[in-house]
Design a protein around this motif. Structure first.
Motif, PDB file in Angstrom:
ATOM      1  N   ILE A   1       0.870  -1.185   0.000  1.00  0.00           N
ATOM      2  CA  ILE A   1       0.000   0.000   0.000  1.00  0.00           C
ATOM      3  C   ILE A   1       0.904   1.232   0.000  1.00  0.00           C
ATOM      4  O   ILE A   1       1.549   1.535   1.015  1.00  0.00           O
ATOM      5  CB  ILE A   1      -0.913   0.004   1.237  1.00  0.00           C
TER       6      ILE A   1
ATOM      7  N   GLU B   1       0.448   4.342   0.313  1.00  0.00           N
ATOM      8  CA  GLU B   1       0.174   5.382   1.312  1.00  0.00           C
ATOM      9  C   GLU B   1       0.756   5.037   2.688  1.00  0.00           C
ATOM     10  O   GLU B   1       0.886   5.932   3.541  1.00  0.00           O
ATOM     11  CB  GLU B   1      -1.348   5.586   1.448  1.00  0.00           C
TER      12      GLU B   1
ATOM     13  N   ASP C   1       3.665  -1.627   5.269  1.00  0.00           N
ATOM     14  CA  ASP C   1       2.770  -1.281   4.166  1.00  0.00           C
ATOM     15  C   ASP C   1       2.164  -2.514   3.503  1.00  0.00           C
ATOM     16  O   ASP C   1       1.675  -2.427   2.371  1.00  0.00           O
ATOM     17  CB  ASP C   1       3.505  -0.436   3.120  1.00  0.00           C
TER      18      ASP C   1
ATOM     19  N   ASP D   1     -13.407  -2.822  -1.154  1.00  0.00           N
ATOM     20  CA  ASP D   1     -12.040  -2.615  -0.635  1.00  0.00           C
ATOM     21  C   ASP D   1     -11.515  -1.245  -1.034  1.00  0.00           C
ATOM     22  O   ASP D   1     -10.874  -0.547  -0.231  1.00  0.00           O
ATOM     23  CB  ASP D   1     -11.110  -3.712  -1.160  1.00  0.00           C
ATOM     24  N   HIS D   2     -11.783  -0.850  -2.289  1.00  0.00           N
ATOM     25  CA  HIS D   2     -11.312   0.463  -2.748  1.00  0.00           C
ATOM     26  C   HIS D   2     -11.970   1.580  -1.952  1.00  0.00           C
ATOM     27  O   HIS D   2     -11.324   2.573  -1.584  1.00  0.00           O
ATOM     28  CB  HIS D   2     -11.617   0.619  -4.237  1.00  0.00           C
TER      29      HIS D   2
ATOM     30  N   GLN E   1     -13.080   1.438   1.130  1.00  0.00           N
ATOM     31  CA  GLN E   1     -12.492   1.471   2.479  1.00  0.00           C
ATOM     32  C   GLN E   1     -11.137   2.159   2.466  1.00  0.00           C
ATOM     33  O   GLN E   1     -10.827   2.975   3.348  1.00  0.00           O
ATOM     34  CB  GLN E   1     -12.366   0.051   3.014  1.00  0.00           C
ATOM     35  N   GLU E   2     -10.300   1.830   1.467  1.00  0.00           N
ATOM     36  CA  GLU E   2      -8.986   2.471   1.368  1.00  0.00           C
ATOM     37  C   GLU E   2      -9.143   3.973   1.142  1.00  0.00           C
ATOM     38  O   GLU E   2      -8.411   4.786   1.724  1.00  0.00           O
ATOM     39  CB  GLU E   2      -8.187   1.852   0.226  1.00  0.00           C
TER      40      GLU E   2
ATOM     41  N   MET F   1      -7.790   7.020   3.543  1.00  0.00           N
ATOM     42  CA  MET F   1      -6.927   8.108   3.043  1.00  0.00           C
ATOM     43  C   MET F   1      -7.547   9.466   3.352  1.00  0.00           C
ATOM     44  O   MET F   1      -6.850  10.399   3.759  1.00  0.00           O
ATOM     45  CB  MET F   1      -6.720   7.946   1.540  1.00  0.00           C
TER      46      MET F   1
END
Length: 478
Positions: A32, A34, A125, A333-334, A336-337, A341
């Motif tokens: 990840i 980020e 990460d 999932d996207h 949640q990410e 962020m």
């Protein structure tokens, strides 16, 4: 209790790709980006060493090896240390990750030697926190495989025994079967206080290498992308198959209807002939055979084809549902990410706002103290603006603000009259206002600037507005 994960692997010659992977100069697909800033190098490199690869070479060059390193010798052993995913997440949430890293580093140095542990990087990460360590297999002591002395002949040459304390590069001594089992035992003992225990001794479970993991992950990702395109293609084929099956069914029904009509006509002809009972039975048998030959077998075959087509449509519908479920999972999932962020961004923005407000508060406090302690502070700021408007540069303005006289030649601008006066060697100075000691004023040749500009402007206006005297016309002289 969860399990410890300890994996040792002999490295090939080139460590540059692994260094790029660990340092995240080449981002792997399962990381990840980020969260990469949370990764940490736990071992300090020697002076002049920039990365993990240089640290390995530095250790080999300064280990005191007297024998040339062979091309087939293992120069580094990769060690991966972690635990069960749920237990590692608990360690992070409880704030014990720093202590866990310190205990891992202590176990590495105690087991392989502090100088041999040239790098240890914590990765945060990925889904499970873990450590990648690099161990240079420098050992001392007698070799495991000692050649027997050859004393069965007078002509055999004898060699001097090498010192057992001499350092040497030997991965086989470090990676022996006995020591690998010992590593698992001692590492589990060191991690017991974190709720981690040793795995099953003699288990047939196989470790999946990083290369295999990425290869499978890329294959799954590629399959998913292909499946999205396959979903659209299947939808189109499904529509065409349904249309084709419908047309075929309609054609079969028409053909069946026509065959039935033909059979009825044949039966009518046979009845009109009034054949005998035996002949009628034979004719009926022949008619049934003809009917089966003409239409029944063909109809059954076409019905079978229709059933096969419907089964294919059903299978494709199931595949479409599976792909749609995968797509929904990826979208979830996207989301949640993205939410995580946004939360981090909001927190950073709030911290910056608080810091800015604190700095502004300190600045206002300092400004109020300056105004309180220095009575002319406000006036000095105002006079700076007056001097700059009049035409003085930074250096000249600084001299005037200090109260020193300044000899000036050039142009002085009057904002009230919107005019620039050209002057030669006038003396400018800032002094307290005689009418109000709390204020300051700019003087030109000891005259307040406003009055000086007014006098100059009046002189110019009078010079341009003087009347011209007219002479009386006396006529021509003869």
């Amino acid at each position: 209790m969860g399990y410890v994960v300890l994996h040792l692997d002999k490295s090939p010659d080139n460590e540059v790709p692994m260094t790029a992977h660990i340092a995240r100069t080449k981002m792997p697909p399962n990381a990840i980006p980020e969260l990469t800033y949370l990764n940490e190098e736990l071992v300090e490199f020697p002076e002049g060493v920039a990365d993990r690869t240089e640290a390995i070479n530095h250790r080999l060059e300064h280990a005191g090896l007297t024998r040339k390193i062979g091309t087939n010798q293992v120069r580094i052993i990769r060690v991966m240390l972690t635990g069960t995913q749920e237990d590692m997440q608990h360690i992070v949430q409880e704030g014990r990750l720093k202590a866990w890293c310190a205990d891992n580093l202590e176990w590495l140095r105690r087991t392989f030697g502090a100088e041999n542990v040239v790098s240890a990087v914590l990765h945060m990460d990925e889904a499970t926190p873990h450590i990648h360590a690099a161990v240079v297999p420098i050992v001392t002591g007698e070799r495991r495989k000692v050649r027997k002395e050859q004393t069965d002949g007078p002509d055999k040459r004898k060699y001097r025994t090498k010192s057992a304390s001499r350092p040497r590069l030997c991965a086989d001594d470090v990676m022996s079967r006995v020591k690998l089992k010992e590593y698992q035992d001692t590492y589990a003992a060191a991690m017991a206080k974190y709720g981690l225990q040793r795995g099953i001794d003699g288990s047939k479970a196989r470790h999946v290498t990083t290369h295999e993991f990425y290869r499978n992950a890329i294959a799954r990702q590629q399959n998913l992308q292909d499946n999205i395109g396959e979903l659209l293609r299947i939808e189109e084929e499904k529509r065409k198959a349904v249309e084709h099956a419908t047309k075929q069914e309609q054609a079969v029904r028409e053909e069946l209807h026509q065959t039935t009509a033909e059979l009825n006509a044949v039966k009518g002809v046979l009845k009109t002939e009034r054949l005998k009972n035996s002949a009628a039975e034979v004719g009926s048998t022949i008619l049934d055979g003809i009917g089966s030959m003409i239409g029944t077998s063909k109809v059954k075959r076409q019905e079978q084809e229709i059933r096969v087509l419907r089964q294919e449509v059903t299978a494709r519908d199931e595949m479409i549902e599976i792909l749609q479920t995968k797509i929904q999972t990826m979208q979830s999932d996207h989301s949640q990410e993205l939410t995580a962020m946004q939360a981090r961004h909001a927190a950073q923005t709030a911290n910056l706002t608080k810091r800015h407000e604190k700095e502004m508060s300190l600045l206002k406090t300092a400004l109020s103290k300056a105004v309180k302690w220095f009575p002319y502070f406000r006036e000095m700021i105002r006079m700076e603006s007056v001097c700059r408007t009049a035409g003085f540069n930074d250096k000249q303005t600084a001299t005037l603000i200090k109260g020193k006289p300044l000899e000036y030649s050039g142009e002085l601008y009057s904002e009230k009259h919107d005019y620039k006066f050209t002057v030669e060697r006038v003396t400018a100075q800032i002094t307290p206002d005689p009418t109000d000691k709390r204020e300051l004023q700019l003087n030109i040749d000891k005259i307040p600037f406003k009055e000086w500009c007014k006098e100059k402007f009046e002189k110019l206006r009078n010079a341009f507005c003087q009347p011209v005297r007219q002479q009386k016309y006396k006529g021509p002289k003869f």
